[in-house]
Design a protein around this motif. Sequence first.
Motif, mmCIF file in Angstrom:
data_model
loop_
_atom_site.group_PDB
_atom_site.id
_atom_site.type_symbol
_atom_site.label_atom_id
_atom_site.label_comp_id
_atom_site.label_asym_id
_atom_site.label_seq_id
_atom_site.Cartn_x
_atom_site.Cartn_y
_atom_site.Cartn_z
ATOM 1 N N GLN A 1 25.162 43.644 64.165
ATOM 2 C CA GLN A 1 25.983 43.544 62.957
ATOM 3 C C GLN A 1 26.280 44.923 62.370
ATOM 4 O O GLN A 1 27.397 45.193 61.938
ATOM 5 N N ALA A 2 25.285 45.779 62.369
ATOM 6 C CA ALA A 2 25.482 47.129 61.819
ATOM 7 C C ALA A 2 26.487 47.917 62.663
ATOM 8 O O ALA A 2 27.337 48.627 62.119
ATOM 9 N N GLN A 3 26.391 47.776 63.986
ATOM 10 C CA GLN A 3 27.338 48.514 64.829
ATOM 11 C C GLN A 3 28.761 47.967 64.654
ATOM 12 O O GLN A 3 29.712 48.743 64.560
ATOM 13 N N ILE A 4 28.897 46.653 64.593
ATOM 14 C CA ILE A 4 30.229 46.082 64.369
ATOM 15 C C ILE A 4 30.781 46.548 63.019
ATOM 16 O O ILE A 4 31.957 46.890 62.903
ATOM 17 N N ASP B 1 33.783 54.260 61.837
ATOM 18 C CA ASP B 1 32.729 55.256 61.678
ATOM 19 C C ASP B 1 32.091 55.515 63.047
ATOM 20 O O ASP B 1 31.110 54.880 63.429
ATOM 21 N N ALA B 2 32.683 56.442 63.789
ATOM 22 C CA ALA B 2 32.243 56.724 65.156
ATOM 23 C C ALA B 2 30.798 57.207 65.196
ATOM 24 O O ALA B 2 30.031 56.810 66.086
ATOM 25 N N ALA B 3 30.406 58.045 64.260
ATOM 26 C CA ALA B 3 29.037 58.581 64.254
ATOM 27 C C ALA B 3 28.013 57.469 64.071
ATOM 28 O O ALA B 3 26.997 57.417 64.775
ATOM 29 N N ALA B 4 28.264 56.569 63.135
ATOM 30 C CA ALA B 4 27.320 55.465 62.907
ATOM 31 C C ALA B 4 27.284 54.536 64.120
ATOM 32 O O ALA B 4 26.209 54.141 64.567
ATOM 33 N N ALA B 5 28.445 54.183 64.667
ATOM 34 C CA ALA B 5 28.491 53.297 65.835
ATOM 35 C C ALA B 5 27.736 53.915 67.004
ATOM 36 O O ALA B 5 26.982 53.227 67.704
ATOM 37 N N TYR B 6 27.911 55.192 67.220
ATOM 38 C CA TYR B 6 27.252 55.907 68.315
ATOM 39 C C TYR B 6 25.737 55.964 68.124
ATOM 40 O O TYR B 6 24.975 55.934 69.090
ATOM 41 N N SER B 7 25.295 55.978 66.880
ATOM 42 C CA SER B 7 23.852 56.083 66.606
ATOM 43 C C SER B 7 23.075 54.860 67.098
ATOM 44 O O SER B 7 21.864 54.939 67.282
ATOM 45 N N PHE B 8 23.751 53.748 67.332
ATOM 46 C CA PHE B 8 23.084 52.524 67.795
ATOM 47 C C PHE B 8 22.987 52.452 69.322
ATOM 48 O O PHE B 8 22.384 51.528 69.853
ATOM 49 N N TYR C 1 36.388 47.432 74.963
ATOM 50 C CA TYR C 1 35.701 46.378 74.212
ATOM 51 C C TYR C 1 36.436 46.043 72.914
ATOM 52 O O TYR C 1 35.814 45.914 71.863
ATOM 53 N N GLN C 2 37.738 45.887 72.986
ATOM 54 C CA GLN C 2 38.549 45.630 71.792
ATOM 55 C C GLN C 2 38.035 44.454 70.958
ATOM 56 O O GLN C 2 37.963 44.562 69.738
ATOM 57 N N PRO C 3 37.632 43.320 71.570
ATOM 58 C CA PRO C 3 37.134 42.213 70.744
ATOM 59 C C PRO C 3 35.859 42.568 69.968
ATOM 60 O O PRO C 3 35.628 42.039 68.882
ATOM 61 N N VAL C 4 35.041 43.455 70.505
ATOM 62 C CA VAL C 4 33.830 43.901 69.808
ATOM 63 C C VAL C 4 34.197 44.969 68.773
ATOM 64 O O VAL C 4 33.656 44.991 67.670
ATOM 65 N N TYR C 5 35.130 45.825 69.134
ATOM 66 C CA TYR C 5 35.549 46.918 68.254
ATOM 67 C C TYR C 5 36.126 46.380 66.944
ATOM 68 O O TYR C 5 35.779 46.866 65.867
ATOM 69 N N HIS C 6 36.994 45.394 67.034
ATOM 70 C CA HIS C 6 37.575 44.776 65.842
ATOM 71 C C HIS C 6 37.656 43.271 66.044
ATOM 72 O O HIS C 6 38.725 42.738 66.331
ATOM 73 N N PRO C 7 36.526 42.582 65.872
ATOM 74 C CA PRO C 7 36.539 41.124 66.036
ATOM 75 C C PRO C 7 37.271 40.447 64.879
ATOM 76 O O PRO C 7 37.308 40.985 63.772
ATOM 77 N N VAL D 1 15.913 42.501 74.603
ATOM 78 C CA VAL D 1 16.501 41.316 73.989
ATOM 79 C C VAL D 1 17.918 41.166 74.525
ATOM 80 O O VAL D 1 18.686 42.135 74.546
ATOM 81 N N TYR D 2 18.224 39.963 74.985
ATOM 82 C CA TYR D 2 19.598 39.625 75.350
ATOM 83 C C TYR D 2 20.133 38.750 74.233
ATOM 84 O O TYR D 2 19.508 37.754 73.858
ATOM 85 N N GLN D 3 21.285 39.131 73.703
ATOM 86 C CA GLN D 3 21.874 38.397 72.589
ATOM 87 C C GLN D 3 23.337 38.102 72.892
ATOM 88 O O GLN D 3 24.118 39.005 73.167
ATOM 89 N N GLU D 4 23.661 36.827 72.828
ATOM 90 C CA GLU D 4 25.031 36.387 73.043
ATOM 91 C C GLU D 4 25.779 36.452 71.714
ATOM 92 O O GLU D 4 25.228 36.097 70.671
ATOM 93 N N LEU D 5 27.021 36.905 71.774
ATOM 94 C CA LEU D 5 27.871 36.968 70.594
ATOM 95 C C LEU D 5 29.185 36.284 70.941
ATOM 96 O O LEU D 5 29.855 36.684 71.891
ATOM 97 N N MET D 6 29.497 35.235 70.199
ATOM 98 C CA MET D 6 30.748 34.511 70.402
ATOM 99 C C MET D 6 31.783 35.134 69.469
ATOM 100 O O MET D 6 31.563 35.225 68.258
ATOM 101 N N ILE D 7 32.907 35.576 70.045
ATOM 102 C CA ILE D 7 33.907 36.322 69.285
ATOM 103 C C ILE D 7 35.268 35.645 69.408
ATOM 104 O O ILE D 7 35.671 35.261 70.506
#
Length: 139
Positions: free
Chosen positions: A32-35, A42-49, A72-78, A95-101
């Motif tokens: 959630q924080a990266q999205i 915020d490229a710096a914050a996204a990269y920090s994850f 990853y356009q759907p992840v970049y701006h869902p 951890v494997y986490q599924e995300l439905m977008i």
Amino acid sequence: MRAFPVAALLCFVFASMARAEDPVQTAQALIQAQIGAFLHNDAAAAYSFAAPGIKALFPDKDSFFAMVKKTYQPVYHPGNYAFGKSRAIDNGAVVYQELMITGTDGKDWTAIYQITRQPDGSYKINGVQILRNTTSEGI
């Protein structure tokens, strides 16, 4: 009679702490924080994850951000997203986490994140697989 309310309060505090250290909840908060960082450009914050292996492939925030925008356009701006299935293995080391977008174009996607615990105990995103999909495939 006061011992009971104090004991109940302590149980609540310890239960809250245990939930806060749950690897799946930690992974979901990280995603959630990266999205959020992507949505605010915020490229710096996204990269920090990103995990060290990802940073080795993309040694600076700008190359990482460009790759995410392109691949990853759907992840970049869902448009909308919701967490699906998850699985923690090796006592939460991975951890494997599924995300439905649902993308901004209305198409549905499934992103499967791999989150890894780092030597310092923090978690980082080690990879994402994205699939054009409308139903959960499971992990």
